[in-house]
Design a protein around this motif. Structure first.
Motif, PDB file in Angstrom:
ATOM      1  N   CYS A  22      50.841 -89.269 -23.207  1.00 34.20           N
ATOM      2  CA  CYS A  22      50.450 -89.157 -24.617  1.00 34.20           C
ATOM      3  C   CYS A  22      51.662 -88.845 -25.488  1.00 34.20           C
ATOM      4  O   CYS A  22      51.819 -89.385 -26.580  1.00 34.20           O
ATOM      5  CB  CYS A  22      49.388 -88.070 -24.792  1.00 34.20           C
ATOM      6  SG  CYS A  22      47.751 -88.540 -24.151  1.00 34.20           S
ATOM      7  N   LEU A  23      52.532 -87.939 -24.976  1.00 30.79           N
ATOM      8  CA  LEU A  23      53.735 -87.595 -25.721  1.00 30.79           C
ATOM      9  C   LEU A  23      54.628 -88.810 -25.875  1.00 30.79           C
ATOM     10  O   LEU A  23      55.204 -89.059 -26.934  1.00 30.79           O
ATOM     11  CB  LEU A  23      54.478 -86.473 -24.997  1.00 30.79           C
ATOM     12  CG  LEU A  23      55.744 -85.931 -25.683  1.00 30.79           C
ATOM     13  CD1 LEU A  23      55.399 -85.349 -27.047  1.00 30.79           C
ATOM     14  CD2 LEU A  23      56.412 -84.877 -24.812  1.00 30.79           C
ATOM     15  N   ALA A  24      54.761 -89.593 -24.803  1.00 26.46           N
ATOM     16  CA  ALA A  24      55.574 -90.811 -24.863  1.00 26.46           C
ATOM     17  C   ALA A  24      55.002 -91.805 -25.859  1.00 26.46           C
ATOM     18  O   ALA A  24      55.740 -92.432 -26.625  1.00 26.46           O
ATOM     19  CB  ALA A  24      55.663 -91.442 -23.476  1.00 26.46           C
ATOM     20  N   ASP A  25      53.672 -91.959 -25.873  1.00 24.00           N
ATOM     21  CA  ASP A  25      53.040 -92.898 -26.789  1.00 24.00           C
ATOM     22  C   ASP A  25      53.247 -92.490 -28.245  1.00 24.00           C
ATOM     23  O   ASP A  25      53.306 -93.343 -29.134  1.00 24.00           O
ATOM     24  CB  ASP A  25      51.543 -93.007 -26.498  1.00 24.00           C
ATOM     25  CG  ASP A  25      51.268 -93.784 -25.208  1.00 24.00           C
ATOM     26  OD1 ASP A  25      52.195 -94.467 -24.732  1.00 24.00           O
ATOM     27  OD2 ASP A  25      50.153 -93.688 -24.675  1.00 24.00           O
ATOM     28  N   GLU A  26      53.345 -91.155 -28.499  1.00 23.02           N
ATOM     29  CA  GLU A  26      53.550 -90.691 -29.864  1.00 23.02           C
ATOM     30  C   GLU A  26      54.898 -91.151 -30.417  1.00 23.02           C
ATOM     31  O   GLU A  26      55.086 -91.250 -31.613  1.00 23.02           O
ATOM     32  CB  GLU A  26      53.456 -89.155 -29.911  1.00 23.02           C
ATOM     33  CG  GLU A  26      52.042 -88.618 -29.736  1.00 23.02           C
ATOM     34  CD  GLU A  26      52.012 -87.097 -29.766  1.00 23.02           C
ATOM     35  OE1 GLU A  26      53.097 -86.495 -29.880  1.00 23.02           O
ATOM     36  OE2 GLU A  26      50.921 -86.526 -29.673  1.00 23.02           O
ATOM     37  N   ASN A  27      55.849 -91.425 -29.529  1.00 17.15           N
ATOM     38  CA  ASN A  27      57.169 -91.850 -29.950  1.00 17.15           C
ATOM     39  C   ASN A  27      57.276 -93.361 -30.102  1.00 17.15           C
ATOM     40  O   ASN A  27      58.354 -93.872 -30.371  1.00 17.15           O
ATOM     41  CB  ASN A  27      58.223 -91.353 -28.948  1.00 17.15           C
ATOM     42  CG  ASN A  27      58.323 -89.845 -28.926  1.00 17.15           C
ATOM     43  OD1 ASN A  27      58.180 -89.195 -29.960  1.00 17.15           O
ATOM     44  ND2 ASN A  27      58.557 -89.272 -27.754  1.00 17.15           N
ATOM     45  N   ILE A  28      56.173 -94.064 -29.880  1.00 16.70           N
ATOM     46  CA  ILE A  28      56.148 -95.516 -30.034  1.00 16.70           C
ATOM     47  C   ILE A  28      55.308 -95.849 -31.264  1.00 16.70           C
ATOM     48  O   ILE A  28      54.118 -95.540 -31.322  1.00 16.70           O
ATOM     49  CB  ILE A  28      55.567 -96.203 -28.783  1.00 16.70           C
ATOM     50  CG1 ILE A  28      56.401 -95.854 -27.540  1.00 16.70           C
ATOM     51  CG2 ILE A  28      55.513 -97.704 -28.980  1.00 16.70           C
ATOM     52  CD1 ILE A  28      55.865 -96.452 -26.258  1.00 16.70           C
ATOM     53  N   ALA A  29      55.916 -96.453 -32.253  1.00 18.04           N
ATOM     54  CA  ALA A  29      55.213 -96.762 -33.496  1.00 18.04           C
ATOM     55  C   ALA A  29      54.237 -97.912 -33.292  1.00 18.04           C
ATOM     56  O   ALA A  29      54.565 -98.916 -32.657  1.00 18.04           O
ATOM     57  CB  ALA A  29      56.218 -97.119 -34.584  1.00 18.04           C
ATOM     58  N   ALA A  30      53.025 -97.763 -33.818  1.00 20.56           N
ATOM     59  CA  ALA A  30      51.989 -98.791 -33.710  1.00 20.56           C
ATOM     60  C   ALA A  30      52.155 -99.822 -34.824  1.00 20.56           C
ATOM     61  O   ALA A  30      52.384 -99.467 -35.987  1.00 20.56           O
ATOM     62  CB  ALA A  30      50.612 -98.151 -33.787  1.00 20.56           C
ATOM     63  N   VAL A  31      52.036-101.099 -34.466  1.00 15.25           N
ATOM     64  CA  VAL A  31      52.131-102.194 -35.433  1.00 15.25           C
ATOM     65  C   VAL A  31      50.814-102.960 -35.403  1.00 15.25           C
ATOM     66  O   VAL A  31      50.410-103.461 -34.349  1.00 15.25           O
ATOM     67  CB  VAL A  31      53.299-103.139 -35.101  1.00 15.25           C
ATOM     68  CG1 VAL A  31      53.364-104.281 -36.112  1.00 15.25           C
ATOM     69  CG2 VAL A  31      54.615-102.371 -35.080  1.00 15.25           C
TER      70      VAL A  31
END
Length: 254
Positions: A22-31
């Motif tokens: 979840c922490l890793a996903d927070e650092n990936i911007a959603a497009v």
């Protein structure tokens, strides 16, 4: 019941893995996906842009940090199966393009620099197509560095077929231009010979991405270079994006 401690340990490990993910996903911007066609005209009038989130171009890379009157920028992203779309609002009090040759010192002219790593694999790319560092000039020509020439010299190339762009100066606010780009993505099998098919984009795809702006108000060399991602310096140097895709941020298509 003697296996209960092992069960608790396994559950704890699963929870830890989930938290890290979840922490890793927070650092990936959603497009988000574009719901309608995007016309690359610098107007950004399509309703689809309203669902995209703004991101800032505010991280220092080279030169002094500019005042907001000199330069500031923000951008949005959308996608469909054929293109990654970029819309940028750039405040720049002086638009400067000193070199008529689009492959001559293009980094010292005002330009958008779009960094793309199609598979988000990171790694060196300065003289390869493991990733791209597209410099999009005010005349909409697109320059990058290709594999070295046979004599070992740097090979500056045009990749105009990769990026379609257009911009317009806004009447208000003053000194702001709106820039739109449609970017085709190519994997690391791309070469300068033959015909290559762009990658089709799909939901869930993760892409290495960073945006920057070269700002020059009339000097021999660019005065500021400001990016969207905070790059940790290596030997005091933060200008690493054109060399190593590992410093790019990441986006995920939704």
């Amino acid at each position: 019941m003697k296996h209960l401690p092992r069960l608790k340990q396994a559950m704890s490990l699963c929870c830890l893995f989930f938290a890290i993910q979840c922490l890793a996903d927070e650092n990936i911007a959603a497009v988000v996906e574009a719901e309608s066609a995007i016309t690359i005209d610098g107007k950004a009038s399509e309703q689809a842009w309203n669902k995209a989130q703004w991101s800032l171009i505010d991280k220092h890379i080279v030169g002094e940090y500019p005042s907001s009157d000199d330069f500031s920028g923000r951008f949005k992203l959308l996608w469909d199966e054929d293109y990654l779309y970029l819309m940028a609002e750039i405040r720049d009090d002086v638009l400067f393009d000193q070199y008529a040759n689009p492959t001559e010192k293009y980094w010292d002219d005002d330009s958008l620099e779009v960094f793309i790593d199609e598979d988000a694999s990171g790694g060196k790319h300065q003289f390869s197509f493991n990733a791209f560092a597209y410099h999009v000039a005010l005349d909409n020509q697109v320059a990058d560095i290709g594999p070295k020439n046979s004599d070992g010299s740097t090979n500056f190339i045009l990749l105009n077929e990769h990026v379609q762009s257009g911009w317009q100066r806004n009447a208000s606010p003053e000194n702001v231009i709106t820039w739109e780009l449609a970017i085709k993505l190519y994997d690391d099998s791309f070469t300068l010979k033959g015909k290559h098919t762009p990658v089709k984009l799909t939901k869930g795809k993760v892409i290495g991405f960073m945006l920057a702006y070269c700002d020059n108000d009339g000097s021999k060399e660019r005065e500021h270079f400001i990016g969207s991602d905070d790059i940790k310096p290596k030997n005091g140097d933060k200008n690493l994006g054109y060399i190593d895709a590992s410093v790019f941020g990441k986006i995920k298509l939704h």
